[in-house]
Design an enzyme around this catalytic site. Structure first.
Site: not given
Length: 195
Positions: A45, A50, A108-109, A150-151, A154
């Site tokens: 995701g 991000q 997380c990225l 989760h996304e 963000h």
């Protein structure tokens, strides 16, 4: 085009996001670049903040989760769904979260090298515009719901680390500080905040 991922500590990750007014060529290119960036960094995701865009947009492709071995019929059914769970969420709104809370180790990225258990509800109902600018409402369960939650966090300026207990946050404080300073081994392009 693969874009750099903004690291923990960058203000864009906490910024209020704006709705997308229309699906134009610029937005379509952004979505393509987001998928390329997500695949290039082996994520499931990616949200617009991000990559430095304060927009209400995120993408998911949870097919890597389908590679996990199923232990029962329910997990086998979930894996079949995850194989094709690829979506674009434009201007999403979580309408409802319900069901039992369950823990799962999230990463997380934007926060490389840290994975911690986060508790979330099992079901989410979300309305959004898809990549064809069609209004959709869907309900997701299990891992699909978790990825969406989760996304979605963000675009609300939240990170999975916000859910950690004070003790877990203290234990990760040094790692988070290092990430914010760019002291982290990572195999994809990142942007670090320069104060």
């Amino acid at each position: 085009m693969i874009l750099p991922i903004y690291a923990y500590g960058h203000p864009i990750l906490r910024k209020e996001t704006e709705e997308i007014e229309e699906l134009n060529e610029e937005t379509k290119t952004l979505i393509e670049n987001m998928f390329e960036t997500m695949y290039g960094s082996h994520g499931v995701g990616l949200a617009a903040p991000q990559i430095g865009k304060a927009l209400r947009l995120f993408i998911v492709d949870a097919s890597p989760f389908a590679e996990d071995e199923a232990e029962n019929e329910e997990e086998e059914k979930e894996n079949e769904f995850l194989k094709t769970f690829k979506r674009v969420f434009i201007n999403p709104i979580i309408e409802e979260e319900h069901g039992e809370e369950w823990g799962f180790e999230e990463g997380c990225l934007s926060i490389p090298g840290i994975r911690e258990e986060v508790w979330r509800q099992d079901n989410v109902v979300i309305s959004y515009y898809n990549e064809n600018w069609e209004l959709v409402e869907e309900e997701f369960t299990g891992l699909a719901a978790r990825v969406v939650q989760h996304e979605y966090d963000h675009i609300e300026g939240k990170l999975f680390t916000d859910y950690l207990s004070p003790m877990k946050r203290r234990l990760n404080k040094r790692k988070l500080t290092d990430i914010s300073k760019g002291i982290v081994p990572v195999k994809y392009k990142m942007t670090f905040y320069k104060k």
